[in-house]
Design an enzyme around this catalytic site. Structure first.
Site, mmCIF file in Angstrom:
data_model
loop_
_atom_site.group_PDB
_atom_site.id
_atom_site.type_symbol
_atom_site.label_atom_id
_atom_site.label_comp_id
_atom_site.label_asym_id
_atom_site.label_seq_id
_atom_site.Cartn_x
_atom_site.Cartn_y
_atom_site.Cartn_z
ATOM 1 N N ASP A 1 -9.708 -5.639 -4.013
ATOM 2 C CA ASP A 1 -9.164 -4.651 -3.067
ATOM 3 C C ASP A 1 -10.183 -3.541 -2.857
ATOM 4 O OD1 ASP A 1 -7.632 -2.458 -1.942
ATOM 5 O OD2 ASP A 1 -5.837 -3.546 -2.585
ATOM 6 N N SER B 1 0.837 -1.196 0.000
ATOM 7 C CA SER B 1 0.000 0.000 0.000
ATOM 8 C C SER B 1 0.878 1.255 0.000
ATOM 9 C CB SER B 1 -0.971 -0.058 1.181
ATOM 10 O OG SER B 1 -2.013 0.860 1.009
ATOM 11 N N HIS C 1 -7.390 -6.027 0.381
ATOM 12 C CA HIS C 1 -6.201 -5.214 0.706
ATOM 13 C C HIS C 1 -5.514 -5.674 1.990
ATOM 14 C CE1 HIS C 1 -3.926 -1.596 -0.216
ATOM 15 N NE2 HIS C 1 -3.975 -1.210 1.043
#
EC number: 3.1.2.12
Lengths: 274, 274
Positions: free
Chosen positions: B221, B145, B253
């Site tokens: 995600d 991320s 995610h």
């Protein structure tokens, strides 16, 4: 049963669920990992019981069990360690009350109304998991610390329910340890003769276990004296119980230890549940 | 450097340390996993940069990287995601300030005095790790991320320092995303021409990357729109950068996604660092 979350993980699904429990008289949260093999039919089911202060979440996030469950095609159930919430008795100490159910059915006030974790795990949640998830009737059980105690004692109390058994650094002899005497006294009262039915070392001698047992214990465990692994090792040998007891050099009581040997335990159960 | 904890794990040592950082002007905590192979000599070193709200701890406990690091003989460094503590600027939002350093050197008030994470990671902590741990001069970098953004941008900014590169669901095009515009505006001010030097898609087009890149992205995600994987995929193809971009069906995610593909990333780096 309510679904709180589901995440794809190693090709399977890691879910967190809740339900109203009759045994504990309140809402209980638990987690289940279903491996990809379950798409083709029911898979064997391994129960992982956690230690003091844990919820369903600790092992689910830190033990790395999903990778091995997906490799070997096992479901894994992660129950909570006690009833929780308003109206549920508690104690200021970390090792009594909420987070410290010891997997027994308490008979004493103020614990008896909700602290019925033995029935909850071995019967109620077992039935729920069997009904709601694609698992076969072949179940094994393991756990860490207080959860290792839970795995050993529940297996010996309910031998028809569990075909395979292992433990990570279990509280092995709680009736002789400060991790046990306080709790068994609180949950069952002062008559120590009632405690031995909830002590793995005593149960081994009284009832035994017909299959084999895998135990891993860290040699540098900071709680070594409270766990009494020497009593378990002696009782396993004395009772001629088939087992593998491994004292692992340099390892402590943490999930770094559990995760290191998690694959061996999943493989152990998979070999016996198939 | 202070040792906060060390636990044996997969035959190696998972440690947590702190030190006074010149770059960020305060105490920083970080973790390092040293695999068992390091007993025989220096091992290659993989940097894992974490995402928004994380500390050194999230990936250390939840990604399952130690098992793979021990298998392939890599050290892993887990830095924090920002400076912290009293006197360090912060914002009420989870995605700005503490826990959200974005791996850049801020030039604007109130961030500039402490938010120098680019220099901290690429230079100061690199030198400290090189001096204090048995690691070779061969380093790779990955992250998740915001940490994927950090890995991609630091590798392209410091190509002589990183020989291998991968990312899990990176913030790929922050100058065009709500995960980026606010932060780059805060850390660098309103002149958007200054932002592209900290945007992986822009850097790919401006500077490029001479080695290959592995990217894993979950198709489910929940932050897909903020990450802009389509911009990264297009830029990788457009610039003819050698790469493997894998859109993983059904994954979100979370660290359940990261842990599922963690072994592939460690293997990728190990193959390129040896």
């Amino acid at each position: 049963m309510k679904t709180l979350s589901e995440n794809k993980c190693f090709g399977g699904v890691q879910g967190v669920y809740s339900h109203e429990s009759t045994a504990t008289g309140g809402e209980m949260t638990f987690a289940v990992y279903i491996p990809p093999q379950a798409k083709k039919g029911p898979v064997p089911c391994l129960w992982y019981l956690s230690g003091l202060t844990c919820t369903h979440e600790n092992a689910m996030t830190k033990a790395g069990l999903q990778a091995h469950a997906a490799e070997f095609g096992l479901a894994i159930v992660f129950p909570d360690t006690s009833p929780r919430g308003e109206g549920v008795a508690n104690d200021e100490a970390y090792d009594l009350g909420q987070g410290a159910g010891f997997y027994v059915n308490a008979t004493q006030a103020p614990w008896a109304p909700h602290f019925q974790m033995e029935t909850y795990i071995a019967t109620e949640l077992r039935d729920l998991v069997q009904a709601q998830f694609p698992v076969s009737i072949h179940h094994g059980i393991t756990g860490h610390s207080m959860g290792g105690h839970g795995a050993l004692t529940l297996a010996m109390k309910y031998p028809s329910q569990y075909r395979s058994l292992s433990a990570f650094s279990p509280i092995a002899n709680p009736s002789q340890s400060d991790w046990g005497r306080k709790q068994l006294g609180a949950y069952f009262g002062g008559d120590e003769s009632l405690w031995t039915a909830h002590d793995a070392v005593c149960l081994l001698k009284e009832k035994g276990w017909v299959e084999d047992i895998l135990v891993d214990q860290g040699a540098d465990d900071q709680f070594y004296d409270l766990l009494k692994p020497e009593a378990l090792a002696a009782a396993l040998a004395e009772t001629k119980t088939a087992h593998s007891f491994r004292l692992q050099s340099g390892y402590d009581h943490s999930y770094y230890f559990v995760s290191t040997f998690a694959r061996d335990h999943v493989a152990w159960h998979a070999a016996r549940l198939k």
